[in-house]
Design an enzyme around this catalytic site. Structure first.
Site, PDB file in Angstrom:
ATOM      1  N   TYR A  42       0.610  -1.264   0.011  1.00  0.00           N
ATOM      2  CA  TYR A  42      -0.122   0.117   0.047  1.00  0.00           C
ATOM      3  C   TYR A  42       0.997   1.251  -0.068  1.00  0.00           C
ATOM      4  O   TYR A  42       0.591   2.270  -0.651  1.00  0.00           O
ATOM      5  CB  TYR A  42      -0.921  -0.069   1.127  1.00  0.00           C
ATOM      6  CG  TYR A  42      -1.744   1.300   1.438  1.00  0.00           C
ATOM      7  CD1 TYR A  42      -2.782   1.490   0.535  1.00  0.00           C
ATOM      8  CD2 TYR A  42      -1.337   2.228   2.530  1.00  0.00           C
ATOM      9  CE1 TYR A  42      -3.390   2.661   0.620  1.00  0.00           C
ATOM     10  CE2 TYR A  42      -2.049   3.259   2.376  1.00  0.00           C
ATOM     11  CZ  TYR A  42      -3.192   3.654   1.770  1.00  0.00           C
ATOM     12  OH  TYR A  42      -3.753   4.709   1.763  1.00  0.00           O
ATOM     13  N   GLY A 114      -9.859   0.400  12.229  1.00  0.00           N
ATOM     14  CA  GLY A 114      -8.616   1.513  12.552  1.00  0.00           C
ATOM     15  C   GLY A 114      -8.916   2.149  13.915  1.00  0.00           C
ATOM     16  O   GLY A 114      -7.940   2.453  14.729  1.00  0.00           O
ATOM     17  N   TYR A 148      -6.262  10.354  11.047  1.00  0.00           N
ATOM     18  CA  TYR A 148      -5.612  10.830  12.323  1.00  0.00           C
ATOM     19  C   TYR A 148      -5.870  12.082  13.041  1.00  0.00           C
ATOM     20  O   TYR A 148      -6.116  11.999  14.082  1.00  0.00           O
ATOM     21  CB  TYR A 148      -4.067  10.728  12.270  1.00  0.00           C
ATOM     22  CG  TYR A 148      -3.485   9.160  11.646  1.00  0.00           C
ATOM     23  CD1 TYR A 148      -3.949   8.153  12.216  1.00  0.00           C
ATOM     24  CD2 TYR A 148      -2.594   9.168  10.477  1.00  0.00           C
ATOM     25  CE1 TYR A 148      -3.391   6.866  12.004  1.00  0.00           C
ATOM     26  CE2 TYR A 148      -1.898   8.011  10.416  1.00  0.00           C
ATOM     27  CZ  TYR A 148      -2.462   6.790  11.223  1.00  0.00           C
ATOM     28  OH  TYR A 148      -1.810   5.637  10.978  1.00  0.00           O
TER      29      TYR A 148
END
Length: 179
Positions: A42, A114, A148
């Site tokens: 990725y 996540g 994030y």
């Protein structure tokens, strides 16, 4: 959330897979390496992965573990990984957690895995009196940067990340000039 705890996404629990976040064990080395390789692909760095299962086992579960791992499982299958280690805040003399790798299989992105991994890591940091959790993200990785930021992370603007490897590392170790 304690490792080994089942979690479900906040948005639509009925539509989201049931996720188990747990500490990795020695039997997880193969899946961990698979997830690390997928992350490297990725990040367009698949050619840099040279780690073997034996090396991963030693790093995670040898006599002096260098790294720790949390796995996210759906129906018993590892689909997410948080690989981390401890550093030290010398000003406060408290540990930090450095998140080396966070990866969720593309088929499970957007399902809350996540955030479940990050929440578990944050809870560990708080329980262990760590002063912070920190990590790096590639400049081009907008989806990760946005994720994030949504969880409250901030960019460090007054510091540069530097790297010493290859010939420069060998030259410094040998006491010879690199330039």
């Amino acid at each position: 959330m304690a490792p080994g705890t089942n979690v479900q996404s906040q948005n639509d629990p009925a539509a989201r897979p049931r996720v188990l976040i747990r500490d990795a064990t020695a039997t997880d080395v193969g899946p961990i390496l698979r997830l690390v390789r997928a992350l490297a692909e990725y990040e367009r760095l698949g050619h840099e992965v040279t780690a073997t299962e034996a090396e991963m086992r030693e790093a995670l579960f040898g006599p002096l573990p260098r790294v720790h791992a949390l796995l996210a499982e759906v129906a018993g299958e590892p689909v997410g990984l948080a690989l981390f280690y401890y550093t030290l805040n010398t000003f406060k003399l408290r540990p930090n957690i450095f998140l080396e790798d966070l990866f969720v299989d593309p088929a499970y992105r957007g399902s809350g895995i996540g955030i479940a991994l990050m929440r578990t890591l944050a809870r560990r940091a708080v329980a262990e009196n760590c002063s912070r959790v920190e990590w790096r993200v590639l400049n081009w990785n907008r989806p990760s940067i946005e994720f994030y930021r949504r969880i409250g992370a901030e960019s460090i603007v007054d510091w540069h990340t530097l790297l010493l490897d290859g010939a420069a590392l060998a030259a410094l170790a040998e006491g010879t000039s690199h330039g």
